[in-house]
Motif scaffolding. Sequence first.
Motif, mmCIF file in Angstrom:
data_model
loop_
_atom_site.group_PDB
_atom_site.id
_atom_site.type_symbol
_atom_site.label_atom_id
_atom_site.label_comp_id
_atom_site.label_asym_id
_atom_site.label_seq_id
_atom_site.Cartn_x
_atom_site.Cartn_y
_atom_site.Cartn_z
ATOM 1 N N HIS A 129 8.627 -6.563 5.445
ATOM 2 C CA HIS A 129 8.526 -5.179 5.905
ATOM 3 C C HIS A 129 7.109 -4.634 5.824
ATOM 4 O O HIS A 129 6.917 -3.447 5.662
ATOM 5 C CB HIS A 129 9.472 -4.251 5.122
ATOM 6 C CG HIS A 129 10.879 -4.724 5.118
ATOM 7 N ND1 HIS A 129 11.661 -4.720 6.235
ATOM 8 C CD2 HIS A 129 11.639 -5.249 4.127
ATOM 9 C CE1 HIS A 129 12.849 -5.209 5.938
ATOM 10 N NE2 HIS A 129 12.859 -5.532 4.675
ATOM 11 N N SER A 130 6.119 -5.490 5.864
ATOM 12 C CA SER A 130 4.755 -4.986 5.809
ATOM 13 C C SER A 130 4.344 -4.457 7.173
ATOM 14 O O SER A 130 4.916 -4.802 8.190
ATOM 15 C CB SER A 130 3.787 -6.074 5.354
ATOM 16 O OG SER A 130 3.686 -7.053 6.354
ATOM 17 N N VAL A 131 3.343 -3.630 7.142
ATOM 18 C CA VAL A 131 2.844 -3.049 8.373
ATOM 19 C C VAL A 131 1.484 -3.660 8.647
ATOM 20 O O VAL A 131 0.579 -3.570 7.841
ATOM 21 C CB VAL A 131 2.716 -1.517 8.233
ATOM 22 C CG1 VAL A 131 2.155 -0.922 9.502
ATOM 23 C CG2 VAL A 131 4.049 -0.912 7.888
ATOM 24 N N SER A 132 1.340 -4.341 9.742
ATOM 25 C CA SER A 132 0.055 -4.882 10.133
ATOM 26 C C SER A 132 -0.145 -4.614 11.613
ATOM 27 O O SER A 132 0.794 -4.321 12.343
ATOM 28 C CB SER A 132 -0.022 -6.382 9.844
ATOM 29 O OG SER A 132 0.858 -7.070 10.691
ATOM 30 N N THR A 182 9.280 5.003 -7.672
ATOM 31 C CA THR A 182 8.026 4.817 -6.946
ATOM 32 C C THR A 182 8.236 3.884 -5.765
ATOM 33 O O THR A 182 7.770 4.156 -4.645
ATOM 34 C CB THR A 182 6.941 4.248 -7.879
ATOM 35 O OG1 THR A 182 6.749 5.150 -8.977
ATOM 36 C CG2 THR A 182 5.631 4.055 -7.153
ATOM 37 N N LEU A 183 8.950 2.784 -5.990
ATOM 38 C CA LEU A 183 9.216 1.839 -4.911
ATOM 39 C C LEU A 183 10.056 2.479 -3.808
ATOM 40 O O LEU A 183 9.882 2.176 -2.625
ATOM 41 C CB LEU A 183 9.927 0.600 -5.457
ATOM 42 C CG LEU A 183 9.062 -0.328 -6.304
ATOM 43 C CD1 LEU A 183 9.931 -1.319 -7.054
ATOM 44 C CD2 LEU A 183 8.041 -1.039 -5.438
ATOM 45 N N PHE A 185 8.441 -0.690 2.598
ATOM 46 C CA PHE A 185 9.735 -1.348 2.492
ATOM 47 C C PHE A 185 10.674 -0.740 3.524
ATOM 48 O O PHE A 185 10.525 0.415 3.921
ATOM 49 C CB PHE A 185 10.327 -1.175 1.087
ATOM 50 C CG PHE A 185 9.556 -1.890 0.024
ATOM 51 C CD1 PHE A 185 9.651 -3.265 -0.116
ATOM 52 C CD2 PHE A 185 8.738 -1.203 -0.838
ATOM 53 C CE1 PHE A 185 8.943 -3.936 -1.086
ATOM 54 C CE2 PHE A 185 8.027 -1.864 -1.818
ATOM 55 C CZ PHE A 185 8.123 -3.232 -1.940
ATOM 56 N N GLY A 186 11.651 -1.510 3.916
ATOM 57 C CA GLY A 186 12.618 -1.038 4.899
ATOM 58 C C GLY A 186 13.498 0.064 4.333
ATOM 59 O O GLY A 186 13.588 0.268 3.120
ATOM 60 N N GLU A 187 14.173 0.783 5.217
ATOM 61 C CA GLU A 187 15.016 1.904 4.804
ATOM 62 C C GLU A 187 16.151 1.441 3.888
ATOM 63 O O GLU A 187 16.444 2.077 2.881
ATOM 64 C CB GLU A 187 15.579 2.602 6.034
ATOM 65 C CG GLU A 187 16.294 3.877 5.723
ATOM 66 C CD GLU A 187 16.734 4.599 6.987
ATOM 67 O OE1 GLU A 187 17.832 5.182 6.955
ATOM 68 O OE2 GLU A 187 15.985 4.578 7.967
ATOM 69 N N ARG A 219 18.364 0.988 -1.705
ATOM 70 C CA ARG A 219 18.786 0.187 -2.861
ATOM 71 C C ARG A 219 17.912 0.481 -4.077
ATOM 72 O O ARG A 219 18.411 0.523 -5.201
ATOM 73 C CB ARG A 219 18.738 -1.298 -2.526
ATOM 74 C CG ARG A 219 19.808 -1.717 -1.557
ATOM 75 C CD ARG A 219 19.640 -3.157 -1.129
ATOM 76 N NE ARG A 219 20.458 -3.471 0.019
ATOM 77 C CZ ARG A 219 21.660 -4.008 -0.055
ATOM 78 N NH1 ARG A 219 22.183 -4.290 -1.222
ATOM 79 N NH2 ARG A 219 22.334 -4.261 1.037
ATOM 80 N N PHE A 220 16.611 0.677 -3.866
ATOM 81 C CA PHE A 220 15.738 1.042 -4.980
ATOM 82 C C PHE A 220 16.195 2.363 -5.596
ATOM 83 O O PHE A 220 16.222 2.520 -6.819
ATOM 84 C CB PHE A 220 14.285 1.176 -4.519
ATOM 85 C CG PHE A 220 13.588 -0.132 -4.276
ATOM 86 C CD1 PHE A 220 13.848 -1.248 -5.053
ATOM 87 C CD2 PHE A 220 12.653 -0.241 -3.262
ATOM 88 C CE1 PHE A 220 13.204 -2.448 -4.821
ATOM 89 C CE2 PHE A 220 11.992 -1.432 -3.026
ATOM 90 C CZ PHE A 220 12.269 -2.544 -3.807
ATOM 91 N N GLY A 221 16.573 3.319 -4.759
ATOM 92 C CA GLY A 221 17.043 4.609 -5.261
ATOM 93 C C GLY A 221 18.322 4.472 -6.067
ATOM 94 O O GLY A 221 18.483 5.095 -7.123
#
Length: 139
Positions: free
Chosen positions: A26-29, A90-91, A97-99, A104-106
């Motif tokens: 999910h990186s942005v380049s 924070t993550l 990261f994807g939605e 899931r982090f939340g």
Amino acid sequence: MTEEPFATTQPSRTRPQPMPVSNIPHSVSSASRPDVRPDEQPDARLQAELARAGCALWLATLSLMTAYMHQQAAAHRALLARRIARNLHTLQGLECFGEDCRWRFGRLARKWEQCGKPCETRGHASLGATLRNALTSFR
């Protein structure tokens, strides 16, 4: 042709290279985003660095989770759980990261917050409260 039993060359010792941006999930380049113009390269570079930092924070959080499982003291476990919850929050806020991943982090952050609460608020008597009750019953 005779073969030598021991190799005379030493294996090369190279420094580990950072993970290429294309391998970060999910990186942005600029390569993955056709709407990024060449004059926006610094922004894409910053996004890639943010993605690397997010991956590093995730790995550090996994290490804290391992430490939590090996810790016996309840107070130390509570401190570790609070730190894990902060990292997960924070993550959750990182857009690299994807939605679904951030959701899931939340969810994980809320669960770890519950682990970080003092024993009394979770419905268990703490050791201090148990000892106080035991000592007052002997009076």
